[in-house]
Structures are given as structure tokens and as C-alpha cells.
Design an enzyme around this catalytic site. Structure first.
Site, PDB file in Angstrom:
ATOM      1  N   GLU A  59       0.873  -1.190   0.000  1.00  0.00           N
ATOM      2  CA  GLU A  59       0.000   0.000   0.000  1.00  0.00           C
ATOM      3  C   GLU A  59       0.899   1.227   0.000  1.00  0.00           C
ATOM      4  OE1 GLU A  59      -3.209   0.065  -0.133  1.00  0.00           O
ATOM      5  OE2 GLU A  59      -3.872  -1.920   0.497  1.00  0.00           O
ATOM      6  N   CYS A  99      -2.421   9.542   2.440  1.00  0.00           N
ATOM      7  CA  CYS A  99      -2.101   8.837   1.189  1.00  0.00           C
ATOM      8  C   CYS A  99      -3.170   9.089   0.135  1.00  0.00           C
ATOM      9  CB  CYS A  99      -1.929   7.345   1.442  1.00  0.00           C
ATOM     10  SG  CYS A  99      -3.346   6.576   2.234  1.00  0.00           S
TER      11      CYS A  99
HETATM   12  P1  NAD Z   1       8.507   4.956   4.204  1.00  0.00           P
HETATM   13  O1  NAD Z   1       8.476   4.141   2.979  1.00  0.00           O
HETATM   14  O2  NAD Z   1       9.622   5.906   4.397  1.00  0.00           O
HETATM   15  O3  NAD Z   1       8.523   4.034   5.500  1.00  0.00           O
HETATM   16  C1  NAD Z   1       7.493   3.105   5.767  1.00  0.00           C
HETATM   17  C2  NAD Z   1       8.032   2.016   6.665  1.00  0.00           C
HETATM   18  O4  NAD Z   1       8.986   1.240   5.951  1.00  0.00           O
HETATM   19  C3  NAD Z   1       8.733   2.531   7.919  1.00  0.00           C
HETATM   20  O5  NAD Z   1       8.360   1.721   9.001  1.00  0.00           O
HETATM   21  C4  NAD Z   1      10.206   2.347   7.572  1.00  0.00           C
HETATM   22  O6  NAD Z   1      11.039   2.176   8.682  1.00  0.00           O
HETATM   23  C5  NAD Z   1      10.150   1.080   6.750  1.00  0.00           C
HETATM   24  N1  NAD Z   1      11.298   0.887   5.844  1.00  0.00           N
HETATM   25  C6  NAD Z   1      12.108   1.830   5.286  1.00  0.00           C
HETATM   26  N2  NAD Z   1      13.031   1.238   4.484  1.00  0.00           N
HETATM   27  C7  NAD Z   1      12.797  -0.092   4.546  1.00  0.00           C
HETATM   28  C8  NAD Z   1      13.393  -1.224   3.912  1.00  0.00           C
HETATM   29  N3  NAD Z   1      14.413  -1.106   3.065  1.00  0.00           N
HETATM   30  N4  NAD Z   1      12.891  -2.447   4.180  1.00  0.00           N
HETATM   31  C9  NAD Z   1      11.829  -2.582   5.002  1.00  0.00           C
HETATM   32  N5  NAD Z   1      11.224  -1.556   5.646  1.00  0.00           N
HETATM   33  C10 NAD Z   1      11.697  -0.316   5.405  1.00  0.00           C
HETATM   34  O7  NAD Z   1       7.091   5.691   4.259  1.00  0.00           O
HETATM   35  P2  NAD Z   1       6.579   6.755   5.336  1.00  0.00           P
HETATM   36  O8  NAD Z   1       7.235   8.059   5.017  1.00  0.00           O
HETATM   37  O9  NAD Z   1       6.675   6.190   6.703  1.00  0.00           O
HETATM   38  O10 NAD Z   1       5.022   6.838   4.996  1.00  0.00           O
HETATM   39  C11 NAD Z   1       4.463   7.753   4.114  1.00  0.00           C
HETATM   40  C12 NAD Z   1       4.070   7.078   2.831  1.00  0.00           C
HETATM   41  O11 NAD Z   1       3.100   6.069   3.127  1.00  0.00           O
HETATM   42  C13 NAD Z   1       3.389   8.008   1.860  1.00  0.00           C
HETATM   43  O12 NAD Z   1       3.872   7.762   0.556  1.00  0.00           O
HETATM   44  C14 NAD Z   1       1.933   7.624   1.959  1.00  0.00           C
HETATM   45  O13 NAD Z   1       1.174   7.923   0.809  1.00  0.00           O
HETATM   46  C15 NAD Z   1       2.026   6.160   2.213  1.00  0.00           C
HETATM   47  N6  NAD Z   1       0.784   5.642   2.805  1.00  0.00           N
HETATM   48  C16 NAD Z   1      -0.013   4.811   2.054  1.00  0.00           C
HETATM   49  C17 NAD Z   1      -1.200   4.336   2.576  1.00  0.00           C
HETATM   50  C18 NAD Z   1      -2.084   3.410   1.774  1.00  0.00           C
HETATM   51  O14 NAD Z   1      -2.926   2.770   2.369  1.00  0.00           O
HETATM   52  N7  NAD Z   1      -1.913   3.297   0.480  1.00  0.00           N
HETATM   53  C19 NAD Z   1      -1.578   4.694   3.871  1.00  0.00           C
HETATM   54  C20 NAD Z   1      -0.762   5.531   4.613  1.00  0.00           C
HETATM   55  C21 NAD Z   1       0.440   5.984   4.069  1.00  0.00           C
END
Ligand code: NAD
Length: 491
Positions: free
Chosen positions: A237, A271
Site C-alpha cells: 500500500e 495517502c
Molecule cells: P517509508 O516508505 O519511508 O517508510 C514506511 C516504513 O517502511 C517505515 O516503518 C520504515 O522504517 C520502513 N522501511 C524503510 N526502508 C525499509 C526497507 N528497506 N525495508 C523494510 N522496511 C523499510 O514511508 P513513510 O514516510 O513512513 O510513509 C508515508 C508514505 O506512506 C506516503 O507515501 C503515503 O502515501 C504512504 N501511505 C499509504 C497508505 C495506503 O494505504 N496506500 C496509507 C498511509 C500511508
């Protein structure tokens, strides 16, 4: 959030910089140990059955409701959002938890299917078996509602869960796992691991049976690549660049309200928030005037009356700034705010108009309290432009006559007609996107099925005279079957 030493990190209040709490940076060994414990707990949770799990999940729901003020206050401190918005998030999460607990058996329990002509001597049924251990990696923007959209459905389906919250909201993750453990003290059914990307990456490699990720598209791609090694199935997501389109017969007041709320609430860190608006030319001037009035009235800050809180992740401020700069450099105009609206940790509301479609503010997720309004000659052009994005998450349509028709033409996983984001409040509706927004679904029946494998069973009730799947079949068996098939389908 800052790193204090190799093994711990601090979660900070984004408005004040105060330390909310300190957490361990879990290593691959820690993560493996958590998954091992979850593997041992999973059969116990599964054996509780739908009834037993429903009781526990309902008790957890009661606890969340009773402590909603405490949870919302923590959300305000750790994520920065206004307390009222945090309370709204708890309400959403509780509604989904409730639905998942109430419907898991109906959706996933054994159901008989017609055996069909070829197997009429069998009964046939299918049921959904939990995966075992599900890893959940969450974002910071809706730190309760979003991860619980995977976690509660995975738990209701009978899985144990290992959860890695965002490094910006670990205290909320801990609040959730601690409160669950009060209701389910017997086994570590729902565990927390904390840390940065490396800890998340370790979870992908730790032998979980499914990985549910919510976050940015860039990280989603890394997760999928890491899980490919072990063929671990993934739910992805990611972000969005959602459009709201306004037809000539739209209720203007409602469309304006939805634009301002959809674009600016949660400081635009949603999002499926509104990032692009396409309004038909005939209405555009009046629409923009009203959006300007309402966006200007919003109060930004950390005080009790604030509508727009601080940006949760400091680096996102740079993204927002770069999008505004690029839009203005390419001929867009700011009708509310300006580059000076970017005052870390706050971004005050910014409304841009007439921004070229290839500007960053139109192509990339901005994730701040900014919205772009572009005029279109007619609603068909609005649909074409809305669809011309590599993201495809949600969308909104304001139209009296053609709402459902326009919704059907939009490339989006969810569309709300004459409102914004309403689909997120309906637990029975699947939620998710395609393209750069990811794949798979949380919420609803599809959201429950994401966390269980179908297992199909046939049971022979009597022997058939024709037995095509045996070396003892008679010489004419298959030809006789073919005659039946010809009678049925061949004319
Ligand atoms: P992010 O991708 O920076 O981080 C998300 C998670 O992934 C964090 O817990 C982070 O520690 C982890 N992570 C980072 N690198 C990783 C790796 N290499 N392997 C595994 N895990 C890793 O995103 P964010 O800034 O925390 O969240 C914001 C984003 O989330 C926005 O793009 C938003 O649109 C999206 N979002 C989507 C939905 C949906 O349902 N589609 C809902 C909420 C947020």
C-alpha cells in the site's frame, strides 16, 4: 526522531522536539527471535477459533474506546496531528476492528460450492486458512488506523503479527501491542519490533508467511525485491496523487469544503488526500475564490484550536518546498500562501493554480497542506488528466447528474462521489491502489482474504459409473463425457 547511540533511538514530538520515548534499534537476530516466538504463538491463536478470537478482539476494542483520549493525546505528541483528528483516527480504527472481528468467520469460514457436471458425485467446499505469521511494516501519517487496517484483519483471520511501526511513531506502536497484551496475555500473538529501514528489511528476511507494507513507493519496491528471495507474498500500500474533479453541476459549497479538508487535513499527509483538483472552466473562478477564503481561515500550529499541525517527518518539508518552488518556476500561481508558508516544522496552507501538468506538484506525491487547482474545458478532460498519473489510489467526483459514470471511468481503487475520503470510513469496502500506489487490498472481505490462503476440498459421496480419472476407465468413457459436453456447450 534522532539516533542517540547505535542501539537506541528517540522518538520526538515534531512540534517541540521533546523526546517522547526511547526505543531499541532491533537487529536481525532480535527480529528473527520475535518471528520465532510468533510462530510458536500462532497455532494457539488459530485454535481459539473465530469465536474465541472475536471475543478477544471485541475486548480489545472496548479497551481502545475506553482509553481513546490517552491514545489520541499520545498521537498528538508523537505524530503532531490535532487531538480532534487523532480522536477521529481512533474512531476509524475501532470501526474497522469491529467489522473484521464480526465478519471473519462469514468471509473466511468453510463454504460449499457447486461441484459442477464433471464432479457431480462429490461435495466441494473451500475455506481460508491463516498464513501463520504476518509481518506488518507501517508508516507514520496515520500511525494507528493505517497499520491496524492490516493488523486487525490479519489477527481476525487467525494469524500472529510482528509489527514494525515507523521510526517516527514507535510509541504508538508500543501502545497498541501493550494494550493488546492486556487482553491476550497468554501468548505473544501481536509483537512489536522497532528501528529504521534495516529492521524492516530484516522482517522481510525473517521467514514471515506474508508481509503487509504501507509506506512510500520507493520503499515498497525494496520490500518486494527483498521478499522475492523467499517468495514471501506481499501486500503493498503506497502513496497517491489523488484527484478531485468538479463538474459543472456540482454542489460548489460541498466541493470547496472537500477540497480544503481533503487537501489540508492531517497537514496534507494523507495517502488518499486531495493533491490535484480539476474544475470545469465555467465554475473555476467562483470555486477558487471560495477555496481561497476557506484555506486562509485555517489555523496552523500545535495549540488546541489548530486545524493544521506540524509536519511529522522533517525531510518531507523539503519535498513540499521543492514542489512549490518548481510549480512557481513553471508559471503556476500561489493564490493562498507562498514559499514563505514553509516554516519548519510547519507548512501553512498553500493553494496553487494553473500549474503545468508535468510539474512535480502534479506528478509526484507532495504530502503537505498544499493543493493544486487546474481548470479544464470539460469534465472529459478532467477524467483524462486525473487518470494520467503513475499513481492510482483514490479519487473524488463532485457532480449531480453523472457521478457514477465519471467514477467508473476513473483509474482509482476507491472513488467517493460528492464527498471526499468517505470510502475509508466504510469497513466493508476494500482499500488499495494500482500502479505506483501498490497492489492488494486492506479492509473489507478482500482485506480479510489477504491474510489467509484458500484451501479447497472435494469429498466423494458415491462412485460414478463414468470414471475418467482412472486407468480402469472403460474405452469409451472420455468420448461419452465429450458427448455430454457437446450437448451442453456445443450448440
Ligand atoms: P517509508 O516508505 O519511508 O517508510 C514506511 C516504513 O517502511 C517505515 O516503518 C520504515 O522504517 C520502513 N522501511 C524503510 N526502508 C525499509 C526497507 N528497506 N525495508 C523494510 N522496511 C523499510 O514511508 P513513510 O514516510 O513512513 O510513509 C508515508 C508514505 O506512506 C506516503 O507515501 C503515503 O502515501 C504512504 N501511505 C499509504 C497508505 C495506503 O494505504 N496506500 C496509507 C498511509 C500511508
Amino acid at each position: 526522531m534522532t539516533t542517540t547511540q547505535a542501539r537506541t533511538f528517540e522518538s520526538l514530538n515534531p512540534a517541540t522536539g521533546d523526546v517522547v520515548a526511547t526505543f531499541p534499534v532491533h537487529t536481525a537476530e532480535d527480529v528473527n527471535a520475535a518471528v520465532e516466538q510468533a510462530r510458536a504463538a500462532a497455532p494457539w491463536w488459530r485454535e481459539l477459533g473465530y469465536d474465541g478470537r472475536r471475543k478477544r478482539l471485541r475486548a480489545w476494542r472496548t479497551l481502545l474506546v475506553q482509553r481513546s483520549d490517552e491514545l489520541a493525546e499520545l498521537m498528538h505528541r508523537e505524530n503532531g496531528k490535532p487531538v480532534e483528528d487523532a480522536l477521529g483516527e481512533v474512531v476509524l480504527a475501532v470501526e474497522h476492528l469491529s467489522w473484521a472481528a464480526a465478519n471473519a468467520e462469514k468471509v473466511l469460514g468453510r463454504r460449499r460450492v457447486a461441484p459442477g457436471m464433471l464432479a457431480m458425485n462429490h461435495s466441494a467446499s473451500t475455506t481460508y486458512v491463516p498464513y501463520g505469521v504476518v509481518g506488518v511494516i507501517g508508516p507514520w501519517n496515520y500511525p494507528v488506523h493505517t497499520p491496524l487496517g492490516s493488523i486487525t484483519y490479519a489477527l481476525a483471520a487467525g494469524n500472529a503479527v510482528v509489527f514494525k511501526p515507523s521510526e517516527y511513531t514507535p510509541a504508538l506502536g508500543k501502545w497498541l501491542t501493550d494494550s493488546f497484551a492486556e487482553i491476550v496475555p497468554e501468548q505473544p500473538v501481536f509483537q512489536l519490533i522497532t528501528g529504521f529501514g534495516d529492521t524492516g528489511a530484516a522482517l522481510c528476511q525473517a521467514g514471515v508467511d506474508k508481509l503487509a507494507f504501507t509506506g512510500s513507493t520507493a520503499t515498497g519496491k525494496k520490500i518486494m525485491a527483498a521478499c522475492a528471495d523467499t517468495l514471501t507474498p506481499v501486500l503493498i500500500e503506497c502513496g497517491g496523487k489523488d484527484a478531485l474533479i468538479v463538474a459543472g453541476d456540482a454542489d460548489l459549497d460541498a466541493a470547496v469544503d472537500a477540497t480544503v479538508w481533503g487537501g489540508m487535513s492531517n497537514a496534507g499527509q494523507t495517502c488518499a488526500g486531495v493533491e490535484r483538483v480539476y474544475v470545469v472552466d465555467a465554475l473555476a473562478d467562483e470555486f477558487i475564490d471560495q477555496v481561497v477564503d476557506r484555506a486562509r481561515a485555517l489555523r496552523t500550529g500545535a495549540h488546541a484550536a489548530a486545524d493544521v499541525g506540524p509536519m511529522t517527518m522533517p525531510s518531507q518539508v523539503d519535498v513540499v518546498r521543492s514542489h512549490i518552488t518548481d510549480a512557481l518556476a513553471r508559471g503556476g500561481r500561489a493564490v493562498v500562501g507562498s514559499l514563505d508558508s514553509v516554516r519548519p516544522p510547519y507548512v501553512e496552507p498553500v493553494v496553487l493554480v494553473d500549474v503545468p501538468e508535468d510539474a512535480l506538484a502534479m506528478t509526484d506525491e507532495t504530502f503537505g497542506p498544499t493543493v493544486v487547482i487546474n481548470r479544464v474545458r470539460d469534465i472529459d478532460q478532467a477524467v483524462d488528466l486525473a487518470n494520467a498519473s503513475r499513481y492510482a489510489l483514490g479519487a473524488a467526483v463532485f457532480a449531480k447528474a453523472r457521478g457514477p459514470e465519471l467514477a467508473a471511468r476513473l483509474r482509482a481503487g476507491m472513488v467517493s462521489i460528492n464527498s471526499v475520503l468517505s470510502f475509508a470510513a466504510v469497513p466493508a469496502l476494500p482499500f488499495g491502489g494500482s500502479g505506483d500506489s501498490g497492489f492488494g487490498r486492506i479492509h473489507g472481505e478482500d482485506g480479510l482474504r489477504e491474510f489467509a490462503r484458500p484451501q479447497s476440498v472435494t469429498r466423494q459421496r458415491f462412485r460414478q459409473p463414468l470414471r475418467p480419472m482412472s486407468f480402469r476407465r472403460g474405452g469409451h468413457t472420455v468420448r461419452r463425457l465429450l458427448r455430454l459436453v457437446r450437448l451442453r456447450y456445443g450448440r
